[in-house]
Design a protein around this motif. Sequence first.
Motif: not given
Length: 254
Positions: A3-9, A27-32, A143-146
Amino acid sequence: MSNNLLKNLKVLYVEDEEEVMEQMSFFLKKRTGRLITAKNGKNGLEEFKLNRPDLIISDLKMPVMDGIAMAREIRKISDVPIIITTAFSEKDIILKAVDVGIEKYLVKPLDARELVTAMESIAVKIFRNRGELLEVRNKVFSKEEKLMIEDNIKNAIAKFIKEKTGKGPKNVKAFLHGLTLEIEILEAFTKLEKALLEKEKNISIVRYNREVFYKDYEEAMRDSIKAFFPWEIRLESVEIDVVDDKNRLYFSIC
Protein backbone atom coordinates in the motif's frame (compact mmCIF):
# COMPACT_ATOMS: atom_id res chain seq x y z
CA MET A 1 1.29 -5.55 -3.18
CA SER A 2 2.47 -2.74 -0.94
CA ASN A 3 0.00 0.00 0.00
CA ASN A 4 3.03 2.28 0.37
CA LEU A 5 3.06 2.64 -3.40
CA LEU A 6 -0.13 4.67 -3.19
CA LYS A 7 1.43 6.84 -0.48
CA ASN A 8 3.89 8.01 -3.14
CA LEU A 9 1.16 9.05 -5.57
CA LYS A 10 -0.09 12.57 -6.20
CA VAL A 11 -3.72 12.21 -7.30
CA LEU A 12 -6.15 14.66 -8.89
CA TYR A 13 -9.80 13.83 -8.16
CA VAL A 14 -12.48 15.56 -10.25
CA GLU A 15 -16.13 15.33 -9.15
CA ASP A 16 -19.05 17.77 -9.25
CA GLU A 17 -21.35 16.14 -6.67
CA GLU A 18 -20.49 17.54 -3.24
CA GLU A 19 -21.51 14.47 -1.23
CA VAL A 20 -19.55 12.09 -3.46
CA MET A 21 -16.58 14.48 -3.42
CA GLU A 22 -16.58 14.59 0.37
CA GLN A 23 -16.75 10.80 0.76
CA MET A 24 -14.15 10.04 -1.89
CA SER A 25 -11.79 12.77 -0.72
CA PHE A 26 -11.78 11.26 2.75
CA PHE A 27 -11.14 7.80 1.27
CA LEU A 28 -8.34 8.93 -1.06
CA LYS A 29 -6.56 11.21 1.44
CA LYS A 30 -6.00 8.23 3.74
CA ARG A 31 -4.40 6.19 0.97
CA THR A 32 -2.45 8.57 -1.26
CA GLY A 33 0.50 10.87 -0.77
CA ARG A 34 -1.26 14.03 -1.87
CA LEU A 35 -4.80 14.68 -3.07
CA ILE A 36 -5.85 17.59 -5.28
CA THR A 37 -9.54 18.13 -6.00
CA ALA A 38 -11.54 19.89 -8.70
CA LYS A 39 -15.29 20.37 -9.16
CA ASN A 40 -15.48 20.04 -12.98
CA GLY A 41 -13.38 19.29 -16.04
CA LYS A 42 -12.35 22.90 -16.63
CA ASN A 43 -11.20 23.26 -13.04
CA GLY A 44 -9.56 19.82 -13.29
CA LEU A 45 -7.58 20.87 -16.37
CA GLU A 46 -6.35 23.96 -14.53
CA GLU A 47 -5.32 21.92 -11.49
CA PHE A 48 -3.55 19.40 -13.71
CA LYS A 49 -1.43 22.09 -15.37
CA LEU A 50 -0.65 23.61 -11.98
CA ASN A 51 0.15 20.42 -10.02
CA ARG A 52 1.07 17.73 -12.58
CA PRO A 53 -0.40 14.76 -10.67
CA ASP A 54 0.67 11.15 -11.20
CA LEU A 55 -2.92 9.95 -11.64
CA ILE A 56 -6.33 11.48 -12.40
CA ILE A 57 -9.63 10.05 -11.18
CA SER A 58 -12.57 11.86 -12.75
CA ASP A 59 -16.32 11.62 -13.04
CA LEU A 60 -17.65 11.44 -16.59
CA LYS A 61 -20.67 13.76 -16.60
CA MET A 62 -20.01 17.20 -15.11
CA PRO A 63 -21.06 20.79 -15.85
CA VAL A 64 -18.82 23.26 -17.73
CA MET A 65 -16.55 20.47 -19.05
CA ASP A 66 -17.08 16.72 -18.71
CA GLY A 67 -14.44 14.10 -17.92
CA ILE A 68 -13.85 13.01 -21.52
CA ALA A 69 -13.48 16.59 -22.78
CA MET A 70 -10.99 17.26 -19.99
CA ALA A 71 -9.11 14.06 -20.85
CA ARG A 72 -8.89 15.09 -24.53
CA GLU A 73 -7.30 18.40 -23.54
CA ILE A 74 -4.87 16.71 -21.16
CA ARG A 75 -3.88 14.19 -23.84
CA LYS A 76 -2.53 17.08 -25.90
CA ILE A 77 0.18 17.63 -23.29
CA SER A 78 0.46 14.47 -21.19
CA ASP A 79 -0.03 10.70 -21.09
CA VAL A 80 -0.88 10.74 -17.36
CA PRO A 81 -3.06 7.73 -16.41
CA ILE A 82 -6.76 8.60 -16.12
CA ILE A 83 -9.52 6.64 -14.39
CA ILE A 84 -13.07 7.63 -15.36
CA THR A 85 -15.99 6.90 -13.04
CA THR A 86 -19.27 6.49 -14.86
CA ALA A 87 -22.85 5.26 -14.65
CA PHE A 88 -23.61 2.09 -16.60
CA SER A 89 -26.06 4.05 -18.77
CA GLU A 90 -23.20 6.19 -20.11
CA LYS A 91 -21.51 3.35 -22.01
CA ASP A 92 -22.38 4.88 -25.40
CA ILE A 93 -20.34 7.96 -24.53
CA ILE A 94 -17.45 5.74 -23.51
CA LEU A 95 -17.51 3.85 -26.80
CA LYS A 96 -17.15 7.14 -28.67
CA ALA A 97 -14.07 8.05 -26.62
CA VAL A 98 -11.83 5.01 -27.20
CA ASP A 99 -9.19 7.25 -28.78
CA VAL A 100 -8.68 9.25 -25.58
CA GLY A 101 -6.64 6.52 -23.90
CA ILE A 102 -8.45 6.12 -20.60
CA GLU A 103 -6.60 3.71 -18.31
CA LYS A 104 -9.71 2.37 -16.57
CA TYR A 105 -13.47 2.89 -16.46
CA LEU A 106 -15.18 2.18 -13.13
CA VAL A 107 -18.95 1.97 -12.78
CA LYS A 108 -20.72 3.88 -10.02
CA PRO A 109 -21.38 3.29 -7.19
CA LEU A 110 -17.67 2.66 -6.82
CA ASP A 111 -16.39 -0.53 -5.24
CA ALA A 112 -13.55 0.51 -2.91
CA ARG A 113 -11.50 -2.65 -3.51
CA GLU A 114 -11.84 -2.32 -7.27
CA LEU A 115 -10.69 1.30 -7.13
CA VAL A 116 -7.69 0.52 -4.93
CA THR A 117 -6.73 -2.43 -7.15
CA ALA A 118 -6.85 -0.19 -10.23
CA MET A 119 -4.80 2.50 -8.49
CA GLU A 120 -2.18 -0.01 -7.32
CA SER A 121 -1.87 -1.48 -10.80
CA ILE A 122 -1.32 1.99 -12.24
CA ALA A 123 1.15 2.86 -9.46
CA VAL A 124 3.24 -0.20 -10.32
CA LYS A 125 3.45 0.92 -13.96
CA ILE A 126 4.35 4.49 -12.97
CA PHE A 127 7.14 3.58 -10.56
CA ARG A 128 8.43 0.75 -12.75
CA ASN A 129 8.84 3.22 -15.62
CA ARG A 130 10.69 5.58 -13.28
CA GLY A 131 12.98 2.80 -12.07
CA GLU A 132 11.73 3.33 -8.52
CA LEU A 133 10.34 -0.13 -7.95
CA LEU A 134 11.67 -3.39 -6.57
CA GLU A 135 9.82 -6.51 -7.71
CA VAL A 136 10.77 -9.84 -6.16
CA ARG A 137 8.77 -12.98 -6.83
CA ASN A 138 5.43 -11.20 -7.40
CA LYS A 139 5.93 -8.88 -4.43
CA VAL A 140 6.30 -5.17 -5.08
CA PHE A 141 8.23 -2.67 -2.96
CA SER A 142 8.36 1.10 -3.19
CA LYS A 143 11.63 2.99 -3.51
CA GLU A 144 11.58 3.75 0.23
CA GLU A 145 10.97 0.10 1.13
CA LYS A 146 13.76 -1.01 -1.21
CA LEU A 147 16.20 1.39 0.45
CA MET A 148 15.13 0.15 3.89
CA ILE A 149 15.71 -3.50 2.90
CA GLU A 150 19.13 -2.65 1.45
CA ASP A 151 20.03 -0.75 4.61
CA ASN A 152 19.01 -3.69 6.81
CA ILE A 153 21.06 -6.09 4.68
CA LYS A 154 24.06 -3.76 4.87
CA ASN A 155 23.91 -3.57 8.67
CA ALA A 156 23.38 -7.32 9.09
CA ILE A 157 26.33 -8.24 6.85
CA ALA A 158 28.62 -5.71 8.55
CA LYS A 159 27.73 -7.18 11.95
CA PHE A 160 28.19 -10.73 10.66
CA ILE A 161 31.68 -10.04 9.28
CA LYS A 162 32.79 -8.36 12.50
CA GLU A 163 31.56 -11.31 14.56
CA LYS A 164 33.37 -13.85 12.38
CA THR A 165 36.66 -12.02 11.70
CA GLY A 166 36.99 -9.74 14.70
CA LYS A 167 37.14 -6.67 12.44
CA GLY A 168 34.18 -4.78 11.10
CA PRO A 169 34.39 -3.39 7.56
CA LYS A 170 34.61 0.37 7.09
CA ASN A 171 31.48 0.29 4.97
CA VAL A 172 29.04 -2.15 3.41
CA LYS A 173 26.69 -1.40 0.53
CA ALA A 174 23.79 -3.53 -0.66
CA PHE A 175 22.09 -3.23 -4.04
CA LEU A 176 18.94 -5.03 -5.16
CA HIS A 177 18.30 -5.09 -8.88
CA GLY A 178 16.16 -7.60 -10.72
CA LEU A 179 16.82 -11.02 -9.22
CA THR A 180 20.31 -10.11 -8.03
CA LEU A 181 21.56 -9.00 -4.63
CA GLU A 182 24.97 -7.34 -4.80
CA ILE A 183 26.93 -6.66 -1.62
CA GLU A 184 30.03 -4.47 -1.63
CA ILE A 185 32.32 -4.68 1.42
CA LEU A 186 34.97 -1.99 1.89
CA GLU A 187 38.14 -2.25 3.99
CA ALA A 188 37.36 -5.58 5.62
CA PHE A 189 40.83 -7.12 5.64
CA THR A 190 42.16 -8.00 9.10
CA LYS A 191 45.58 -6.94 10.40
CA LEU A 192 46.93 -10.39 9.59
CA GLU A 193 45.64 -10.22 6.01
CA LYS A 194 47.13 -6.75 5.56
CA ALA A 195 50.47 -7.96 6.87
CA LEU A 196 50.42 -10.89 4.45
CA LEU A 197 49.55 -8.59 1.55
CA GLU A 198 52.78 -6.66 2.06
CA LYS A 199 54.44 -9.49 0.16
CA GLU A 200 53.23 -9.98 -3.38
CA LYS A 201 53.54 -13.76 -3.16
CA ASN A 202 50.77 -13.82 -0.54
CA ILE A 203 48.16 -11.98 -2.63
CA SER A 204 46.71 -15.14 -4.16
CA ILE A 205 46.58 -16.82 -0.73
CA VAL A 206 44.68 -13.92 0.87
CA ARG A 207 42.30 -13.72 -2.07
CA TYR A 208 41.66 -17.47 -1.98
CA ASN A 209 41.06 -17.52 1.79
CA ARG A 210 38.58 -14.65 1.54
CA GLU A 211 36.68 -16.41 -1.23
CA VAL A 212 36.54 -19.60 0.84
CA PHE A 213 35.39 -17.59 3.88
CA TYR A 214 32.37 -16.18 2.05
CA LYS A 215 31.49 -19.49 0.42
CA ASP A 216 31.77 -21.42 3.69
CA TYR A 217 29.55 -18.91 5.47
CA GLU A 218 26.99 -18.55 2.68
CA GLU A 219 24.22 -20.18 4.72
CA ALA A 220 25.09 -18.14 7.81
CA MET A 221 24.96 -14.90 5.80
CA ARG A 222 21.62 -15.95 4.38
CA ASP A 223 20.31 -16.59 7.90
CA SER A 224 21.53 -13.17 9.06
CA ILE A 225 19.23 -11.34 6.64
CA LYS A 226 16.21 -13.66 6.42
CA ALA A 227 14.22 -11.68 9.02
CA PHE A 228 13.73 -8.83 6.52
CA PHE A 229 14.59 -10.64 3.27
CA PRO A 230 12.68 -13.95 3.31
CA TRP A 231 13.62 -15.16 -0.17
CA GLU A 232 16.24 -17.82 -0.75
CA ILE A 233 19.53 -16.51 -2.10
CA ARG A 234 22.46 -18.36 -3.65
CA LEU A 235 26.02 -17.06 -3.79
CA GLU A 236 26.97 -16.98 -7.46
CA SER A 237 30.34 -15.23 -7.45
CA VAL A 238 32.89 -13.48 -5.25
CA GLU A 239 35.29 -10.74 -6.35
CA ILE A 240 38.21 -9.85 -4.09
CA ASP A 241 40.09 -6.64 -4.90
CA VAL A 242 43.21 -6.74 -2.73
CA VAL A 243 44.50 -3.39 -4.01
CA ASP A 244 41.46 -1.34 -2.96
CA ASP A 245 40.47 -3.68 -0.09
CA LYS A 246 37.08 -4.25 -1.65
CA ASN A 247 35.01 -7.45 -1.71
CA ARG A 248 31.94 -7.94 -3.90
CA LEU A 249 29.42 -10.72 -3.41
CA TYR A 250 26.77 -11.53 -6.01
CA PHE A 251 23.73 -13.52 -4.93
CA SER A 252 20.92 -14.74 -7.15
CA ILE A 253 17.42 -14.52 -5.66
CA CYS A 254 15.75 -17.91 -6.02
